[in-house]
Scaffold this motif. Structure first.
Motif, mmCIF file in Angstrom:
data_model
loop_
_atom_site.group_PDB
_atom_site.id
_atom_site.type_symbol
_atom_site.label_atom_id
_atom_site.label_comp_id
_atom_site.label_asym_id
_atom_site.label_seq_id
_atom_site.Cartn_x
_atom_site.Cartn_y
_atom_site.Cartn_z
ATOM 1 N N LEU A 114 0.822 -1.213 0.000
ATOM 2 C CA LEU A 114 0.000 0.000 0.000
ATOM 3 C C LEU A 114 0.852 1.257 0.000
ATOM 4 C CD1 LEU A 114 -2.718 -0.967 2.668
ATOM 5 C CD2 LEU A 114 -2.666 -1.492 0.220
ATOM 6 N N MET A 115 1.908 1.261 0.812
ATOM 7 C CA MET A 115 2.709 2.472 0.972
ATOM 8 C C MET A 115 3.487 2.836 -0.287
ATOM 9 S SD MET A 115 2.112 3.669 3.989
ATOM 10 C CE MET A 115 1.468 3.181 5.596
ATOM 11 N N ASN A 116 3.805 1.849 -1.108
ATOM 12 C CA ASN A 116 4.483 2.129 -2.371
ATOM 13 C C ASN A 116 3.501 2.440 -3.494
ATOM 14 O OD1 ASN A 116 7.574 1.611 -2.363
ATOM 15 N ND2 ASN A 116 6.775 -0.038 -1.093
ATOM 16 N N VAL A 117 2.448 1.661 -3.559
ATOM 17 C CA VAL A 117 1.548 1.736 -4.708
ATOM 18 C C VAL A 117 0.638 2.958 -4.661
ATOM 19 C CG1 VAL A 117 -0.424 0.600 -5.806
ATOM 20 C CG2 VAL A 117 1.596 -0.730 -5.164
ATOM 21 N N ILE A 118 0.070 3.244 -3.502
ATOM 22 C CA ILE A 118 -0.973 4.275 -3.445
ATOM 23 C C ILE A 118 -0.456 5.667 -3.795
ATOM 24 C CG2 ILE A 118 -2.577 5.470 -1.884
ATOM 25 C CD1 ILE A 118 -3.198 2.716 -0.661
ATOM 26 N N PRO A 119 0.684 6.144 -3.254
ATOM 27 C CA PRO A 119 1.136 7.471 -3.692
ATOM 28 C C PRO A 119 1.449 7.535 -5.190
ATOM 29 C CG PRO A 119 2.758 6.426 -2.249
ATOM 30 C CD PRO A 119 1.521 5.618 -2.171
ATOM 31 N N ALA A 120 1.913 6.414 -5.764
ATOM 32 C CA ALA A 120 2.145 6.386 -7.216
ATOM 33 C C ALA A 120 0.823 6.518 -7.971
ATOM 34 C CB ALA A 120 2.867 5.101 -7.605
ATOM 35 N N GLN A 121 -0.199 5.842 -7.481
ATOM 36 C CA GLN A 121 -1.515 5.959 -8.112
ATOM 37 C C GLN A 121 -2.066 7.378 -7.997
ATOM 38 O OE1 GLN A 121 -3.621 2.911 -5.971
ATOM 39 N NE2 GLN A 121 -3.380 1.414 -7.624
ATOM 40 N N VAL A 122 -1.936 7.961 -6.806
ATOM 41 C CA VAL A 122 -2.424 9.328 -6.610
ATOM 42 C C VAL A 122 -1.695 10.299 -7.541
ATOM 43 C CG1 VAL A 122 -2.561 11.237 -4.955
ATOM 44 C CG2 VAL A 122 -3.170 8.920 -4.237
ATOM 45 N N ALA A 123 -0.401 10.043 -7.764
ATOM 46 C CA ALA A 123 0.364 10.895 -8.680
ATOM 47 C C ALA A 123 -0.088 10.733 -10.121
ATOM 48 C CB ALA A 123 1.849 10.564 -8.572
ATOM 49 N N GLY A 124 -0.756 9.632 -10.426
ATOM 50 C CA GLY A 124 -1.253 9.404 -11.776
ATOM 51 C C GLY A 124 -0.410 8.451 -12.602
ATOM 52 N N VAL A 125 0.487 7.704 -11.967
ATOM 53 C CA VAL A 125 1.324 6.752 -12.710
ATOM 54 C C VAL A 125 0.416 5.707 -13.366
ATOM 55 C CG1 VAL A 125 3.118 4.988 -12.525
ATOM 56 C CG2 VAL A 125 3.269 7.085 -11.159
ATOM 57 N N PRO A 126 0.464 5.557 -14.699
ATOM 58 C CA PRO A 126 -0.460 4.628 -15.361
ATOM 59 C C PRO A 126 -0.060 3.165 -15.281
ATOM 60 C CG PRO A 126 0.869 5.774 -16.997
ATOM 61 C CD PRO A 126 1.220 6.382 -15.661
ATOM 62 N N GLU A 127 1.258 2.887 -15.111
ATOM 63 C CA GLU A 127 1.711 1.499 -15.087
ATOM 64 C C GLU A 127 2.514 1.245 -13.811
ATOM 65 O OE1 GLU A 127 3.834 0.415 -18.624
ATOM 66 O OE2 GLU A 127 2.514 1.596 -19.912
ATOM 67 N N ILE A 128 1.997 0.380 -12.962
ATOM 68 C CA ILE A 128 2.676 0.008 -11.718
ATOM 69 C C ILE A 128 2.852 -1.504 -11.724
ATOM 70 C CG2 ILE A 128 2.588 0.022 -9.202
ATOM 71 C CD1 ILE A 128 0.761 2.498 -9.405
ATOM 72 N N VAL A 129 4.096 -1.939 -11.626
ATOM 73 C CA VAL A 129 4.411 -3.360 -11.651
ATOM 74 C C VAL A 129 5.040 -3.739 -10.322
ATOM 75 C CG1 VAL A 129 6.578 -2.822 -12.826
ATOM 76 C CG2 VAL A 129 5.766 -5.163 -12.799
#
Length: 435
Positions: free
Chosen positions: A135-150
């Motif tokens: 959660l701590m890695n993925v969620i701020p990336a999502q909030v920033a708008g990163v379209p691809e998270i692996v």
């Protein structure tokens, strides 16, 4: 847990960058994955994780993600969803917007903010599984708008290709659908340089063991990284108003991470120091991970006596701890004096695990004293910024001579002439070739 005077204690902790053998091993692994792709990735997975895979088995399937839900308690799903909501709400407040500023002469200046395109998240699977790190890695990336998270995470050892179901459920709840069962330095190399199965990323985030940390350092430059994470740390500043049982429990909450973790109490009360020392030993005897916590306390646990809380704050600012608890009377009155700390917990009910799991702020925090100059992971870690300059004709006519002066003082005549040719076109010749 020994009690010493702060004046007699060396606050410096040597930063460990791995042994020569570990560094050499990481360089070899990274080079092999970079040149051989999947073949090296599978070979090292078999060697280090005792798991034999084919290339088409690296990626976790949607069926595996859904099956993980049947292997965890409904209460866990509810808890991880609630934590995710809090973390998302906190990081939403960090979002930045592009901006532009129109000048009176028609010049338009600004900053364009865009998310990174593709981010890799490493989730460890060593001494313990950490769904919260997902959660701590993925969620701020999502909030920033990163379209691809692996996401990459090690398979279970002993020939099993499975991944801890709690990690998979956390990933599914966070919305991650591209997951690979690979860990260690080889996973970092795959994220950085790509293989036949894994598309390379722009940035790698997430904690791991010494080999993961060294691999992140090795690939930095080809990709960005969040940090080189060190062992977990907690410092508690306490006076005699604190509850020794609370403080001892919080110190042990970090000591149980691993044998290299540090737990430090800073207090102006000798009586409280002794009470806390006894309480640590009492609680340690009942801790399931007592062997790990005991090794941590023995090597890096200490109670520092100071003459006053103000002296204690000076000690804290020199330590620049990852986690800092202010267990003092009226803790808010001391907040402005804290200059160096990754995360600050105020009062008896703000126990460090509240931040680790649920409150909302990120638990990926600078260690090894780097809170002096760095910050917890946040939305800014997943954006990039471009400056924008639209210079008007009038602005160039007004300032061209000044720009040429600066260029020529640096010996860059070509720079000056790039301005001069425009001034000449507008009938304002400038000081041609004046060196």
């Amino acid at each position: 847990m020994r009690i010493v005077s702060a004046q007699d204690y060396d606050l410096r902790r040597e930063v460990e960058y791995g042994s020569p053998e570990q560094n050499a091993a990481v360089k070899r692994i990274v080079a092999d994955v970079r040149s051989e792709g999947d073949r090296a990735l599978l070979r090292y997975t078999a060697q280090f994780d005792s798991t034999t895979l084919e290339s088409d088995e690296l990626r976790v399937t949607e069926e595996e993600l859904q099956a993980a839900y049947s292997q965890v308690e409904p209460s866990f799903v509810k808890a991880i969803a609630a934590a995710a909501a809090n973390i998302r709400a906190f990081h939403q407040k960090e979002k930045r917007n592009s901006w532009m500023d129109l000048q009176p002469d028609g010049t338009l200046l600004g900053q364009i903010i865009r998310p990174l395109k593709r981010v890799g998240v490493y989730v460890p699977g060593g001494k313990a599984a950490y769904p919260s790190s997902v959660l701590m890695n993925v969620i701020p990336a999502q909030v920033a708008g990163v379209p691809e998270i692996v996401m990459v995470t090690p398979p279970a050892t002993g020939g099993k290709a499975g991944i801890d179901p709690y990690i998979l459920v956390a990933a599914a709840e966070a919305g991650v659908r591209e997951i690979y069962r690979v860990g260690g330095a080889q996973a970092i190399a795959a994220l950085a340089y790509g293989t036949e199965s894994i598309v390379p990323v722009d940035k790698i985030c997430g904690p791991g063991n010494i080999y993961v940390a060294l691999a992140k350092r090795e690939v930095f430059g080809a990709v960005d990284i969040d940090s080189i994470a060190g062992p977990s740390e907690i410092a508690v500043l306490a006076d005699d108003s604190a509850d020794a049982a609370f403080v001892a429990a919080d110190l042990l909450s970090q000591a149980e991470h691993d044998e290299m973790a540090s737990a430090i109490l800073v207090t102006d009360s000798a009586a409280f120091a002794q009470a806390c020392q006894k309480e640590v030993q009492r609680q340690l005897a009942e801790l399931p991970r007592r062997a790990i916590a005991a090794a941590s306390i023995e090597r890096y646990g200490v109670i520092l006596l100071v003459d006053s809380l103000l002296e204690g704050i000076q000690v804290i600012n020199r330590l620049a701890p990852e986690h800092l608890e202010l267990m003092v009377h009226e803790p808010m009155s001391y907040l402005s004096l804290i200059e160096n700390a990754g995360a600050i917990f105020l009062g008896p009910y703000s126990s460090e695990p509240v931040g680790d799991y649920f409150a909302g702020p990120n638990h990926i925090i600078p260690t090894n004293g780097t809170a002096r100059f760095s910050s917890p992971v946040d939305v800014d870690d997943f954006i990039k910024k471009s400056s924008m300059i639209y210079y008007s004709k009038q602005a160039l006519l007004d300032n061209g001579e000044t720009i040429m002066e600066l260029a020529r003082r640096e010996g860059l005549e070509g720079h000056a002439r790039a301005i001069e040719i425009r001034l000449q076109r507008e009938g304002k010749a400038g000081n041609a070739h004046d060196n």
